[in-house]
Design a protein around this motif. Structure first.
Motif, PDB file in Angstrom:
ATOM      1  N   VAL A  59       0.881  -1.166   0.000  1.00 42.76           N
ATOM      2  CA  VAL A  59       0.000   0.000   0.000  1.00 42.76           C
ATOM      3  C   VAL A  59       0.915   1.211   0.000  1.00 42.76           C
ATOM      4  CG1 VAL A  59      -1.743   1.312   1.257  1.00 42.76           C
ATOM      5  CG2 VAL A  59      -1.877  -1.180   1.171  1.00 42.76           C
ATOM      6  N   GLY A  60       0.747   2.067  -0.985  1.00 40.04           N
ATOM      7  CA  GLY A  60       1.612   3.230  -1.115  1.00 40.04           C
ATOM      8  C   GLY A  60       0.836   4.477  -1.458  1.00 40.04           C
ATOM      9  N   TYR A  61       1.586   5.488  -1.836  1.00 36.62           N
ATOM     10  CA  TYR A  61       0.998   6.772  -2.219  1.00 36.62           C
ATOM     11  C   TYR A  61       0.100   7.322  -1.109  1.00 36.62           C
ATOM     12  CZ  TYR A  61       2.781   5.413  -6.756  1.00 36.62           C
ATOM     13  OH  TYR A  61       3.605   5.008  -7.777  1.00 36.62           O
ATOM     14  N   GLY A  62       0.647   7.318   0.112  1.00 36.17           N
ATOM     15  CA  GLY A  62      -0.100   7.853   1.256  1.00 36.17           C
ATOM     16  C   GLY A  62      -1.288   6.999   1.649  1.00 36.17           C
ATOM     17  N   GLY A  63      -1.239   5.720   1.337  1.00 37.00           N
ATOM     18  CA  GLY A  63      -2.326   4.812   1.684  1.00 37.00           C
ATOM     19  C   GLY A  63      -3.454   4.783   0.670  1.00 37.00           C
ATOM     20  N   ALA A  64      -3.262   5.434  -0.472  1.00 34.79           N
ATOM     21  CA  ALA A  64      -4.337   5.552  -1.457  1.00 34.79           C
ATOM     22  C   ALA A  64      -4.362   4.427  -2.487  1.00 34.79           C
ATOM     23  CB  ALA A  64      -4.223   6.889  -2.195  1.00 34.79           C
ATOM     24  N   TYR A  65      -3.229   3.754  -2.708  1.00 37.15           N
ATOM     25  CA  TYR A  65      -3.158   2.762  -3.786  1.00 37.15           C
ATOM     26  C   TYR A  65      -2.480   1.472  -3.332  1.00 37.15           C
ATOM     27  CZ  TYR A  65      -4.307   6.414  -7.129  1.00 37.15           C
ATOM     28  OH  TYR A  65      -4.943   7.405  -7.813  1.00 37.15           O
ATOM     29  N   TYR A  66      -2.970   0.356  -3.886  1.00 41.36           N
ATOM     30  CA  TYR A  66      -2.199  -0.876  -3.881  1.00 41.36           C
ATOM     31  C   TYR A  66      -1.201  -0.704  -5.016  1.00 41.36           C
ATOM     32  CZ  TYR A  66      -6.132  -2.984  -1.332  1.00 41.36           C
ATOM     33  OH  TYR A  66      -7.099  -3.286  -0.428  1.00 41.36           O
ATOM     34  N   SER A  67       0.038  -1.118  -4.809  1.00 39.43           N
ATOM     35  CA  SER A  67       1.007  -1.015  -5.900  1.00 39.43           C
ATOM     36  C   SER A  67       1.835  -2.282  -5.986  1.00 39.43           C
ATOM     37  CB  SER A  67       1.902   0.214  -5.716  1.00 39.43           C
ATOM     38  OG  SER A  67       2.697   0.099  -4.564  1.00 39.43           O
ATOM     39  N   TRP A  68       2.247  -2.600  -7.214  1.00 41.77           N
ATOM     40  CA  TRP A  68       3.081  -3.766  -7.484  1.00 41.77           C
ATOM     41  C   TRP A  68       3.883  -3.505  -8.743  1.00 41.77           C
ATOM     42  CZ3 TRP A  68      -2.095  -3.383  -8.116  1.00 41.77           C
ATOM     43  CH2 TRP A  68      -2.648  -3.701  -9.356  1.00 41.77           C
ATOM     44  N   GLN A  69       4.784  -4.418  -9.055  1.00 42.88           N
ATOM     45  CA  GLN A  69       5.693  -4.291 -10.195  1.00 42.88           C
ATOM     46  C   GLN A  69       6.464  -2.973 -10.112  1.00 42.88           C
ATOM     47  OE1 GLN A  69       3.989  -5.011 -14.082  1.00 42.88           O
ATOM     48  NE2 GLN A  69       5.806  -4.225 -15.088  1.00 42.88           N
ATOM     49  N   HIS A  70       7.194  -2.814  -9.005  1.00 42.54           N
ATOM     50  CA  HIS A  70       8.021  -1.626  -8.767  1.00 42.54           C
ATOM     51  C   HIS A  70       7.188  -0.339  -8.844  1.00 42.54           C
ATOM     52  CE1 HIS A  70      11.479  -4.252  -8.995  1.00 42.54           C
ATOM     53  NE2 HIS A  70      11.021  -4.695 -10.146  1.00 42.54           N
ATOM     54  N   ALA A  71       5.950  -0.426  -8.384  1.00 42.31           N
ATOM     55  CA  ALA A  71       5.002   0.697  -8.364  1.00 42.31           C
ATOM     56  C   ALA A  71       4.615   1.170  -9.767  1.00 42.31           C
ATOM     57  CB  ALA A  71       5.521   1.858  -7.517  1.00 42.31           C
ATOM     58  N   GLU A  72       4.932   0.363 -10.793  1.00 37.84           N
ATOM     59  CA  GLU A  72       4.483   0.699 -12.144  1.00 37.84           C
ATOM     60  C   GLU A  72       3.007   0.372 -12.325  1.00 37.84           C
ATOM     61  OE1 GLU A  72       7.020  -1.210 -14.980  1.00 37.84           O
ATOM     62  OE2 GLU A  72       8.814  -0.301 -14.137  1.00 37.84           O
ATOM     63  N   ARG A  73       2.508  -0.565 -11.540  1.00 33.35           N
ATOM     64  CA  ARG A  73       1.091  -0.939 -11.567  1.00 33.35           C
ATOM     65  C   ARG A  73       0.487  -0.534 -10.238  1.00 33.35           C
ATOM     66  NH1 ARG A  73      -0.453  -4.745 -15.580  1.00 33.35           N
ATOM     67  NH2 ARG A  73      -2.468  -4.033 -14.814  1.00 33.35           N
ATOM     68  N   ARG A  74      -0.708   0.013 -10.279  1.00 35.19           N
ATOM     69  CA  ARG A  74      -1.385   0.376  -9.035  1.00 35.19           C
ATOM     70  C   ARG A  74      -2.889   0.420  -9.246  1.00 35.19           C
ATOM     71  NH1 ARG A  74       1.214   6.207  -9.253  1.00 35.19           N
ATOM     72  NH2 ARG A  74      -0.241   7.168 -10.679  1.00 35.19           N
ATOM     73  N   HIS A  75      -3.603   0.334  -8.113  1.00 37.84           N
ATOM     74  CA  HIS A  75      -5.063   0.357  -8.140  1.00 37.84           C
ATOM     75  C   HIS A  75      -5.540   0.991  -6.832  1.00 37.84           C
ATOM     76  CE1 HIS A  75      -8.722  -1.111 -10.116  1.00 37.84           C
ATOM     77  NE2 HIS A  75      -9.215  -1.088  -8.894  1.00 37.84           N
TER      78      HIS A  75
END
Length: 93
Positions: A59-75
């Protein structure tokens, strides 16, 4: 804000991120995708159905997104159903 309040707020943020990962893990399980919490609930390791490296989700971007693949993918975290759908398709590749 004093140091005690800062520590409390940081702990609250970590708890919210862990809860978001728990919700995602549970949704992935309904789709037949094996995932497990790791590193004190700060990461979700999503296993591929075929042999291969797992996908690590944070969970990144201040808790706003799930991220994977070195943060290239997010939801967005507030769309756990959509995140589970996207991740299930991603690990099935």
């Amino acid at each position: 804000m004093n140091s005690v309040m800062q520590a409390a707020m940081a702990g609250l943020g970590q708890l919210e991120e862990a809860n978001a990962l728990i919700r995602l893990r549970d949704r992935l399980a309904t789709r037949g995708v094996n995932a497990e919490l790791r590193d004190n609930n700060s990461a979700l390791m999503v296993h591929r159905p075929e042999p291969g490296l797992p996908v690590w989700v944070f969970v990144g971007y201040g808790g706003a997104y799930y991220s994977w693949q070195h943060a290239e993918r997010r939801h967005p975290v507030d769309d756990v159903e959509g995140a589970a759908d996207v991740l299930a398709a991603y690990v099935a590749k």
